[in-house]
Write a protein that holds these residues in place. Structure first.
Motif, PDB file in Angstrom:
ATOM      1  N   GLN A  57       9.448  22.007 -13.930  1.00 25.63           N
ATOM      2  CA  GLN A  57       9.163  20.659 -14.037  1.00 25.63           C
ATOM      3  C   GLN A  57      10.228  20.087 -13.300  1.00 25.63           C
ATOM      4  O   GLN A  57      11.302  20.494 -13.007  1.00 25.63           O
ATOM      5  CB  GLN A  57       9.150  20.183 -15.696  1.00 25.63           C
ATOM      6  CG  GLN A  57       8.238  21.110 -16.499  1.00 25.63           C
ATOM      7  CD  GLN A  57       6.699  20.746 -16.174  1.00 25.63           C
ATOM      8  OE1 GLN A  57       6.614  19.587 -15.854  1.00 25.63           O
ATOM      9  NE2 GLN A  57       5.677  21.403 -16.021  1.00 25.63           N
ATOM     10  N   ALA A  71      13.044  17.415 -12.460  1.00 23.74           N
ATOM     11  CA  ALA A  71      14.357  17.038 -13.222  1.00 23.74           C
ATOM     12  C   ALA A  71      14.311  15.672 -13.750  1.00 23.74           C
ATOM     13  O   ALA A  71      13.764  14.900 -13.304  1.00 23.74           O
ATOM     14  CB  ALA A  71      15.618  17.218 -12.426  1.00 23.74           C
ATOM     15  N   THR A  77      18.719  20.301 -21.486  1.00 24.69           N
ATOM     16  CA  THR A  77      17.331  19.715 -21.085  1.00 24.69           C
ATOM     17  C   THR A  77      17.232  20.079 -19.628  1.00 24.69           C
ATOM     18  O   THR A  77      15.809  20.253 -19.170  1.00 24.69           O
ATOM     19  CB  THR A  77      17.387  18.375 -21.352  1.00 24.69           C
ATOM     20  OG1 THR A  77      17.748  18.028 -22.965  1.00 24.69           O
ATOM     21  CG2 THR A  77      15.950  17.919 -21.076  1.00 24.69           C
ATOM     22  N   GLU A  78      18.046  19.844 -18.609  1.00 27.67           N
ATOM     23  CA  GLU A  78      17.932  20.000 -17.284  1.00 27.67           C
ATOM     24  C   GLU A  78      17.452  21.613 -16.987  1.00 27.67           C
ATOM     25  O   GLU A  78      16.723  21.824 -16.202  1.00 27.67           O
ATOM     26  CB  GLU A  78      19.025  19.635 -16.556  1.00 27.67           C
ATOM     27  CG  GLU A  78      19.239  18.069 -16.448  1.00 27.67           C
ATOM     28  CD  GLU A  78      18.241  17.208 -15.612  1.00 27.67           C
ATOM     29  OE1 GLU A  78      17.071  17.879 -15.096  1.00 27.67           O
ATOM     30  OE2 GLU A  78      18.049  16.037 -15.619  1.00 27.67           O
ATOM     31  N   ASP A  83      18.608  17.954 -10.089  1.00 24.62           N
ATOM     32  CA  ASP A  83      18.341  19.102 -10.290  1.00 24.62           C
ATOM     33  C   ASP A  83      19.791  19.845 -10.318  1.00 24.62           C
ATOM     34  O   ASP A  83      20.632  19.453  -9.641  1.00 24.62           O
ATOM     35  CB  ASP A  83      17.519  19.813  -9.100  1.00 24.62           C
ATOM     36  CG  ASP A  83      17.329  21.134  -9.153  1.00 24.62           C
ATOM     37  OD1 ASP A  83      17.141  21.649 -10.301  1.00 24.62           O
ATOM     38  OD2 ASP A  83      17.155  21.846  -8.059  1.00 24.62           O
ATOM     39  N   LEU A  86      14.088  22.384 -18.167  1.00 21.85           N
ATOM     40  CA  LEU A  86      13.078  21.638 -17.302  1.00 21.85           C
ATOM     41  C   LEU A  86      12.894  22.689 -15.842  1.00 21.85           C
ATOM     42  O   LEU A  86      12.027  23.031 -15.384  1.00 21.85           O
ATOM     43  CB  LEU A  86      13.398  20.379 -16.835  1.00 21.85           C
ATOM     44  CG  LEU A  86      12.937  19.400 -18.082  1.00 21.85           C
ATOM     45  CD1 LEU A  86      13.596  17.970 -17.770  1.00 21.85           C
ATOM     46  CD2 LEU A  86      11.561  19.376 -18.444  1.00 21.85           C
ATOM     47  N   HIS A  87      14.070  23.116 -15.367  1.00 21.76           N
ATOM     48  CA  HIS A  87      14.115  24.004 -14.155  1.00 21.76           C
ATOM     49  C   HIS A  87      13.606  25.282 -14.341  1.00 21.76           C
ATOM     50  O   HIS A  87      12.761  25.740 -13.648  1.00 21.76           O
ATOM     51  CB  HIS A  87      15.806  24.138 -13.852  1.00 21.76           C
ATOM     52  CG  HIS A  87      15.831  24.957 -12.541  1.00 21.76           C
ATOM     53  ND1 HIS A  87      15.298  24.621 -11.292  1.00 21.76           N
ATOM     54  CD2 HIS A  87      16.257  26.114 -12.142  1.00 21.76           C
ATOM     55  CE1 HIS A  87      15.734  25.405 -10.438  1.00 21.76           C
ATOM     56  NE2 HIS A  87      15.885  26.556 -11.124  1.00 21.76           N
TER      57      HIS A  87
END
Length: 193
Positions: A49, A51, A40-41, A55, A44-45
């Motif tokens: 978006q 974190a 997910t992280e 991050d 998002l990166h």
């Protein structure tokens, strides 16, 4: 006959040992949740978006910069990680044990709970020590039985007689694996009866 013997051996093992499925499921859930968080992280990166927690690029930089930390912090982290891994490995490789013992005769075998063994030992220890059964506590583990006597203040108890009675009772049970008794007398004693 060997199929029957193998079946009985399997049944005995199943009744005296516990599975490690709970530990395996817990570890699998932790790995799955950690992986889902990392993915997910990363997504998002890639989508530019913010974190959720931290991050992933910052975490990677902090990991790469371990050489800049003091030796004590790095060594302590390594030791903690190694200990956690060692505990998990030991838990995974050793068999779990239930609080039970086997009693075998020529014709049959029975599985006996440790609480039943403790109850019988407490009754015999109280009789040998000439004290109330309420003043005796017994703890039975896989290889030992600890008999704790709490006599009234001023009363004397023959420890060797109690130990002999408990040992005789354990021998009559013929438990598998064998249990070694130990007698402890509470030094403070009990007031009243």
């Amino acid at each position: 006959m060997s199929e029957t013997t193998a079946l009985y051996q399997r049944i005995k093992r199943r009744e005296t040992h516990s599975s490690r499925s709970g530990l395996a499921i817990t570890l699998a859930v932790i790995v799955i949740l950690t992986s889902a968080y990392a993915i997910t992280e990363m997504i998002l990166h890639l989508a530019d978006q913010p974190a959720l927690v931290s991050d992933m690029f910052g975490v990677a930089q902090a990991t790469a910069g371990l050489a800049e930390y003091t030796n004590g912090i790095v060594v302590a982290g390594g030791i903690v990680t190694a200990l956690i891994g060692l505990i998990i490995m030991i838990a995974a490789l050793t068999a779990g044990r239930r609080a039970r013992h086997l009693v075998e005769t020529e014709k049959t075998s029975a599985v006996v709970d440790n609480a039943v063994i403790a109850s019988g030992l407490a009754r015999h220890a109280a009789s040998a020590g000439n004290i109330s059964p309420d003043n005796v506590t017994v703890s039975v583990s896989h290889r030992s039985a600890v008999v704790t006597l709490n006599p009234t203040i001023g009363a004397t108890i023959d420890t060797s007689a109690v130990l002999a009675a408990v040992q005789e009772q354990l021998d009559s049970y013929a438990l598998i694996p064998k249990v070694r008794p130990r007698v402890v007398i509470d030094e403070y004693g009990k007031r009243g009866s």
